[in-house]
Design an enzyme around this catalytic site. Structure first.
Site: not given
Ligand code: DSN
Length: 439
Positions: A232, A238, A203, A229, A57, A59
């Site tokens: 993907k 994730r 984004d 993220t 842990y 912070e």
């Molecule tokens: N927007 C979703 C996707 O593209 O599957 C993930 O947040």
């Protein structure tokens, strides 16, 4: 650890969860996964997720933690920040965001106060994200939103976006999408934001791996802040990363994320992000990223050849949108459910300029892409086969009737036969084919 050893280790303690893990392994191996936001991570990324960093842990940020025993976590987080900066060219990286939604919220919170800030972003039904100001998200409830959309050809019109930004004067101008198949002109977005005095936010969750691999133009140096993220096209666990140019922006973003929004970071996930970034800096990853785009184009062409209406006429990235109502008289949800029954996984999706019947939960089309199948080693030569399997399934479904108990297939035995064909085809490809040799 391979899948079998992971499942057997769990089974010694918990057979129920072990069985679910084993079933998911089979589902991921037996089917054709075309959801463009999914992938298969490498065994090294999975191993890092299972590392002992899960027990720690802490912070705060490296050198400024609220708990002792941070020698290794500080070194880990600094190293992962350094890798993110090196790959994407930005001087500041925050690697603590647990996923994309808190990453975007942290950026909004860093630069705006609730009920006074203004965001301009893409509308959800044209490819934007919930966190880009949808009314069902706090981002749409706490901030004043002006949404832009695609033109009649399903592409962005940068002149129109510039006019809208001059009129609305956003605090933050957002680009980067969840269902937009064309390249993003980061230079134009950056110059519009500068002209109207807005922070520019890209984004790039969907295309982060393409940017890292040089298969999509980079937001650097045009955009002030970049969020993405890591699970993907980047092929990591994730989580999410926030990059920024200006040290004052970086400081505000760090504070907005912690203590503003989150508690302690997930160090095992940060370790796995680090491994994914190491993989993303290899020549093999670059080759994979270019193969994803080549495969998406080949899939779009194969579907178009079979008379499917591909939105915007094709793709420049890893995904495509198909208007199935226009192509086959079938709404997207019926298509997605039917294809799942033969082991082809994609998602129903809104299409810009669709029919008046389209609704968010009952859209006219589907979204699909080849990142996961490219990780399995498929190339352009397999894309016509995927298009053929989809077409044959939908030809049957089109003749079927929706009646309770009878399903949606004209001929249920055709469904079984197609399922077997999909399974046989998928079994030719391992779920992780390694990284391609140097291009
Ligand atoms: N927007 C979703 C996707 O593209 O599957 C993930 O947040």
């Amino acid at each position: 650890m391979d899948n079998i050893r992971i499942v057997e280790t769990i089974r010694q303690v918990d057979p129920t969860i072990a069985n679910l893990c084993a079933a998911e392994d089979s589902r991921q191996a037996d089917g054709i996964r075309l959801i463009p936001s999914e992938n298969y991570v490498s065994p090294a990324v999975r191993a890092a997720l299972a590392s002992n960093f899960t027990n720690k842990y802490g912070e705060g940020y490296p050198g400024k933690r609220y708990y002792q025993g941070q020698r290794n976590t500080d070194a880990l987080e600094n190293e992962v920040r350094r890798r993110a900066c090196e790959i994407f060219g930005y001087p500041h990286a925050n690697v603590q965001a647990l996923s994309g939604a808190p990453a975007n919220l942290a950026v909004y919170a860093a630069f705006m106060k609730p009920f006074s800030g203004r965001i301009m972003a893409m509308r959800l039904d044209h490819g934007g994200h919930l966190t880009h100001g949808s009314p069902v998200s706090v981002t749409g409830q706490w901030f004043e939103i002006s949404h832009y959309g695609c033109d009649e050809h399903d592409v962005l019109d940068m002149d129109q976006i510039r006019r809208q930004a001059r009129e609305f004067k956003p605090d933050i101008l957002v680009c980067g999408y969840t269902a937009y198949p064309r390249s993003i002109d980061f230079q134009a977005f950056g110059s519009i934001a500068q002209e109207v005095g807005a922070i520019s936010l890209a984004d790039i969750s969907h295309i982060a791996g393409l940017v890292a691999g040089g298969a999509h133009p980079s937001p650097w140096p045009h955009m002030d802040v970049v969020t993405f993220t890591t699970h993907k096209t980047l092929r990591g666990p994730r989580a999410a990363i926030i990059l920024s140019k200006d040290p004052q922006h970086a400081d505000k973003i760090d504070k907005a994320l912690f203590p503003g929004l989150q508690g302690g970071p997930h160090f095992n996930t940060i370790a796995a992000v680090g491994v994914a970034l190491a993989e993303a800096s290899t020549e093999g990853f670059k080759s994979w990223a270019h193969q994803v785009v080549a495969n998406a184009r080949a899939l779009a062409a194969a579907l178009a050849e079979r008379g499917f209406h591909v939105s915007s006429g094709g793709t420049d990235n890893h995904l495509l949108l198909v208007d199935t109502r226009k192509s086959r008289g079938l709404p997207g949800k019926r298509v997605a459910i039917a294809l799942e029954q033969v082991g082809i996984f994609l998602n129903f999706n809104t299409i810009p300029n669709a029919s008046p019947l389209q609704k968010p939960l009952f859209p006219d089309g589907i979204r699909l892409g080849p990142p996961a199948v490219t990780t399995r080693g498929m190339n352009e030569s397999q894309m016509p086969r995927i298009a053929e399997l989809m077409d044959r399934a939908l030809e049957n479904v089109k003749r079927g009737r929706i009646e309770k108990g009878t399903g949606i297939w004209a001929d249920p035995s055709a469904r079984k036969a197609l399922r077997a064909e999909v399974q046989a085809f998928a079994s030719e490809f391992p779920t992780f084919a390694g990284f391609p040799e140097n291009p």
